[in-house]
Scaffold this motif. Structure first.
Motif, mmCIF file in Angstrom:
data_model
loop_
_atom_site.group_PDB
_atom_site.id
_atom_site.type_symbol
_atom_site.label_atom_id
_atom_site.label_comp_id
_atom_site.label_asym_id
_atom_site.label_seq_id
_atom_site.Cartn_x
_atom_site.Cartn_y
_atom_site.Cartn_z
ATOM 1 N N ASP A 3 -4.265 -75.598 7.208
ATOM 2 C CA ASP A 3 -4.850 -74.531 6.399
ATOM 3 C C ASP A 3 -4.427 -73.162 6.922
ATOM 4 N N ALA A 4 -4.267 -73.028 8.245
ATOM 5 C CA ALA A 4 -3.795 -71.769 8.828
ATOM 6 C C ALA A 4 -2.347 -71.519 8.458
ATOM 7 N N ARG A 5 -1.550 -72.584 8.431
ATOM 8 C CA ARG A 5 -0.142 -72.443 8.033
ATOM 9 C C ARG A 5 -0.032 -71.992 6.579
ATOM 10 N N ALA A 6 -0.903 -72.518 5.743
ATOM 11 C CA ALA A 6 -0.884 -72.140 4.324
ATOM 12 C C ALA A 6 -1.240 -70.665 4.154
ATOM 13 N N LYS A 7 -2.219 -70.194 4.912
ATOM 14 C CA LYS A 7 -2.586 -68.780 4.843
ATOM 15 C C LYS A 7 -1.455 -67.895 5.356
ATOM 16 N N MET A 8 -0.775 -68.355 6.404
ATOM 17 C CA MET A 8 0.353 -67.578 6.932
ATOM 18 C C MET A 8 1.476 -67.480 5.905
ATOM 19 N N ALA A 9 1.739 -68.582 5.220
ATOM 20 C CA ALA A 9 2.817 -68.582 4.227
ATOM 21 C C ALA A 9 2.533 -67.615 3.087
ATOM 22 N N GLU A 10 1.249 -67.397 2.791
ATOM 23 C CA GLU A 10 0.870 -66.460 1.738
ATOM 24 C C GLU A 10 1.004 -65.004 2.198
#
Length: 383
Positions: free
Chosen positions: A71-78
């Motif tokens: 979930d942290a990786r997804a937020k970073m990608a955004e």
């Protein structure tokens, strides 16, 4: 603070994802909190994880960060990007020198050069601006108008692109091929000191690219008010683009001298933070036939540098289309070096590297600028 330039095309604030390759540790910590990637009490740890992935392992995909929750990786990608800029052209000289033309944005291009067998193993010559304002008469780069300063991310990206090509991820502790960084590419680094200083902080961090500040050299044409700040903020090695020992000639070769003449420049150099026999100033002196290459010029150089811990790099002039200068004869360069050596100064003669791909000192100019100039000449001939 310091010297700034009013740039009509200053680096814009990114409307999209932030390129975190150009963030310092403190900036990265603040960014992960703002993006909701980590709570304030976990932000330092999360920033440290991200830092190692970006700067030690060289990843360009957040999904490769295996110790970071999905979930942290997804937020970073955004919120962020770690993508490399476009390499428009890659050239390799017959002597092993490599040159990359890098496009950071439409119309925003700069050249970066890797020179093997320089420094401890190999040196990367990075650019700090697209174009240049200084108009040094012997320099090809100076014929390209300044477009804008490069951001810290764009400066760091040049190192990343080189290490991609050299296969140097993760950061090696020994047997590096890229062992030194020199800010001797396009532009005047001290007119972009904030971004240069931040890039040096990132490049020298021990948990990332981990290049010693003693192996990072910043070359300036002599922006006197910024010299102390450079030393205090970066602890980088200093190089001075000198080329003449008297004001009338230096005014012609390096027009910035009209603003900061030699006497002021030398006083600022003598006050450079950390200056010592172990941290000598490098003086760059391009050898121009019949202009600055006589034995009298050599003696004047020795007199000028008296009391300054220094070495002098003698640079055979590298020709470029349209220049009025010629390179000094080799025997003249050797005689010049002999005078300096006799006075106790090291004066290596820099072997020209990458001339066949216009990658040598003073030859850099972004390809788009060359193409535009060629097109304009073609249109003029038709008219």
């Amino acid at each position: 603070m310091g010297v700034t330039l009013d740039l009509s095309r200053a680096a814009p604030r990114a409307a999209g994802p932030v390129n975190i390759a150009g963030l310092t540790r403190d900036e990265l910590k603040a960014a992960v909190i703002e993006a909701g990637v980590a709570a304030p009490d976990k932000a330092r740890m999360r920033a440290s994880q991200i830092w190692r992935w970006v700067h030690h392992y060289g990843v360009t995909d957040f999904d490769k960060m295996s110790d970071v929750a999905k979930d942290a990786r997804a937020k970073m990608a955004e919120a962020f990007t770690i993508a490399r800029p476009e390499v428009v052209e890659r050239q390799v000289s017959k002597d092993g020198t490599r040159k990359w033309l890098i496009r950071f944005a439409p119309g925003i291009e700069a050249e970066t050069v890797y020179i093997p067998d320089v420094g401890r193993a190999g040196a990367l010559c990075v650019s700090s601006q697209v174009g240049c304002t200084l108009n040094c008469s012997f320099c090809h780069t100076g014929t390209q108008k300044l477009v804008r300063n490069l951001t810290a991310a764009e400066i760091v990206a040049q190192v990343q692109v080189a290490r991609d090509d050299l296969g140097e991820w993760p950061s090696p502790k020994e047997d590096r091929r890229l062992s030194n960084i020199v800010f001797m590419g396009m532009g005047e680094p001290l007119y972009n000191l904030d971004n240069v200083a931040n890039a040096i902080d990132i490049i020298s961090d021990n948990e990332g690219i981990a290049l010693s500040r003693r192996r990072i050299t910043v070359s300036t044409s002599g922006v006197v008010p910024q010299l102390t700040a450079l030393g205090e903020r970066t602890a980088a090695m200093l190089a001075i683009s000198l080329h003449a020992t008297n004001d009338p000639l230096r005014d012609e070769l390096v027009p910035l001298n009209k603003k900061y003449p030699i006497e002021e420049l030398m006083a600022a150099i003598k006050a450079y933070p950390g200056l010592s026999n172990a941290r000598r100033v490098t003086f760059e002196y391009v050898m121009l036939k019949g202009v600055n290459d006589s034995p009298a010029d050599a003696r004047a150089l020795v007199k000028l540098l008296k009391g300054v811990p220094a070495k002098i790099n003698l640079i055979p002039f590298n020709p470029w289309p349209g220049t009025k200068y010629e390179c000094s004869d080799w025997s003249t360069i050797e005689a010049f070096a002999a005078v300096i050596n006799k006075a106790g100064y090291a004066s290596p003669i820099r072997t020209p590297r990458g001339r066949d791909i216009l990658a040598a000192c003073g030859q850099l100019k972004s390809e788009s600028e060359k193409i535009r100039a060629s097109a304009l000449r073609a249109m003029a001939s038709v008219d």
